[in-house]
Design an enzyme around this catalytic site. Sequence first.
Site, PDB file in Angstrom:
ATOM      1  N   LYS A  45      61.790  39.330  21.611  1.00 46.23           N
ATOM      2  CA  LYS A  45      62.821  38.345  21.259  1.00 46.23           C
ATOM      3  C   LYS A  45      62.377  36.948  21.688  1.00 46.23           C
ATOM      4  CE  LYS A  45      65.221  39.496  25.573  1.00 46.23           C
ATOM      5  NZ  LYS A  45      66.273  40.351  26.160  1.00 46.23           N
ATOM      6  N   TYR A  89      60.496   7.065  37.566  1.00 45.03           N
ATOM      7  CA  TYR A  89      61.911   6.723  37.350  1.00 45.03           C
ATOM      8  C   TYR A  89      62.710   6.838  38.640  1.00 45.03           C
ATOM      9  CZ  TYR A  89      61.695   6.825  32.224  1.00 45.03           C
ATOM     10  OH  TYR A  89      61.441   6.553  30.920  1.00 45.03           O
TER      11      TYR A  89
HETATM   12  C1  LIG Z   1      65.726  41.226  27.089  1.00 50.14           C
HETATM   13  C2  LIG Z   1      66.043  42.673  27.136  1.00 50.14           C
HETATM   14  C3  LIG Z   1      65.065  43.607  27.519  1.00 50.14           C
HETATM   15  C4  LIG Z   1      63.743  43.197  28.098  1.00 50.14           C
HETATM   16  O1  LIG Z   1      63.970  42.788  29.427  1.00 50.14           O
HETATM   17  P1  LIG Z   1      62.778  42.354  30.409  1.00 50.14           P
HETATM   18  O2  LIG Z   1      63.456  42.151  31.716  1.00 50.14           O
HETATM   19  O3  LIG Z   1      62.229  41.083  29.850  1.00 50.14           O
HETATM   20  O4  LIG Z   1      61.785  43.437  30.416  1.00 50.14           O
HETATM   21  C5  LIG Z   1      65.372  44.952  27.390  1.00 50.14           C
HETATM   22  N1  LIG Z   1      66.575  45.358  26.967  1.00 50.14           N
HETATM   23  C6  LIG Z   1      67.557  44.487  26.638  1.00 50.14           C
HETATM   24  C7  LIG Z   1      68.874  45.003  26.191  1.00 50.14           C
HETATM   25  C8  LIG Z   1      67.333  43.122  26.728  1.00 50.14           C
HETATM   26  O5  LIG Z   1      68.304  42.256  26.425  1.00 50.14           O
END
Ligand SMILES: *Cc1c(COP(=O)(O)O)cnc(C)c1O
Length: 384
Positions: free
Chosen positions: A56, A277
């Site tokens: 994702k 800044y």
């Molecule tokens: C993002 C996500 C994962 C992966 O999690 P990591 O901690 O990055 O390994 C797995 N399952 C779900 C439902 C998620 O939202």
Amino acid sequence: MQTLQFLDQEQVRRLPSTSAASRASALLTIDLDAIAENYRFLQEQARSAICAAVVKADAYGLGAGEIAPALIRAGCQHFFVAHLEEGIALRRILGAGAAIAVLHGPLAGTEADFIIHDLVPVLNSLDQISRWAATAMPGGTRLPAILQVDTGMARFGLSEADVDVLIDNHQQLDALDLRLVMSHLACADEPDHPANAMQLALFQQMGRLLPCRRMSLAASSGIFLGPEYHFKLVRPGAALYGIAPQADRPNPMRPVVRLQGKVVQVRDVPANTPVGYGHTARTTSPSRLATVAVGYADGFVRSLSGRGGAWFNGSHLPILGRVSMDSIILDATALPAGSLLPGALVDLIDPGQDLDALARKAGTIGYELLTSLGSRYHRQYIHS
Ligand SMILES: *Cc1c(COP(=O)(O)O)cnc(C)c1O
């Protein structure tokens, strides 16, 4: 302003051209071999399960277009994204074959898109289930689905009461080709947190009620809680990209990312010179300052103001003053004159200052730093 009007065509043609890498103000190097090795390592940790990959948010900001095919070459056949649109893009990248699941499930009216692009929805609510079942029923075919139950995060998935309602609704269940029952751990990066065992027990209990023996609970951190957390499929994301799966233990993953910024200007300044800044920093002695072309617009977050640093030839160069949108100012006084020149690259993320260490300095986590990396870097993917 039209520079070219002063040159004729022939003069323009003879100008030397550069490569994107040499023009770039900063380089992001992503090691696909390390990702493949991390995948195989996680698969080895969860030997009895299928190891999927979570890609994702454009593979946590690193580029799903390069990374998903590399994971396929490493043997991965199951992918998870969060949004429908990410699923459609990933299907285009991978072609037919690999399974792609969409964690957020179908929002109302998008059911057909899942079918057209061969995406498996994660069904998170009774409403999503009834819409997906209604999509399946007219043709009499069962549609593939993953069912999520909430075991203690109050984010996605059916409550225990929802599960009771569902198991009384045979017509809906019969319309589903249930591939997996899943849930997600809230505290898996803290192995001693009591929520882990509580979620595990509730997941087993809810799973017994549902007509599907294939289950999935663990993401990256959950894999390291032990085999009872592995079930049929594990779903790592972060650990694939080198993020430490457990906060207080040595990181077993191979680093994947190297971030280098280019020095634009070097100057020698007297003591008591205000820097950046808001004049939040001031030199305490005659100093050499280097301005580097990476800033918060590149995901080098502003909370690193006066906190982080860079590395050059083994020397640590602290950040002086605030992080700007496009630049940071480093204290390079420790380096001999002439050793750091404009055009040189300094390391911002590398094995000497890994992602998790930098994230801690910024008051965040590696996940957020990775997914914040901007679009201005020249990205290079290395693989054997
Ligand atoms: C993002 C996500 C994962 C992966 O999690 P990591 O901690 O990055 O390994 C797995 N399952 C779900 C439902 C998620 O939202």
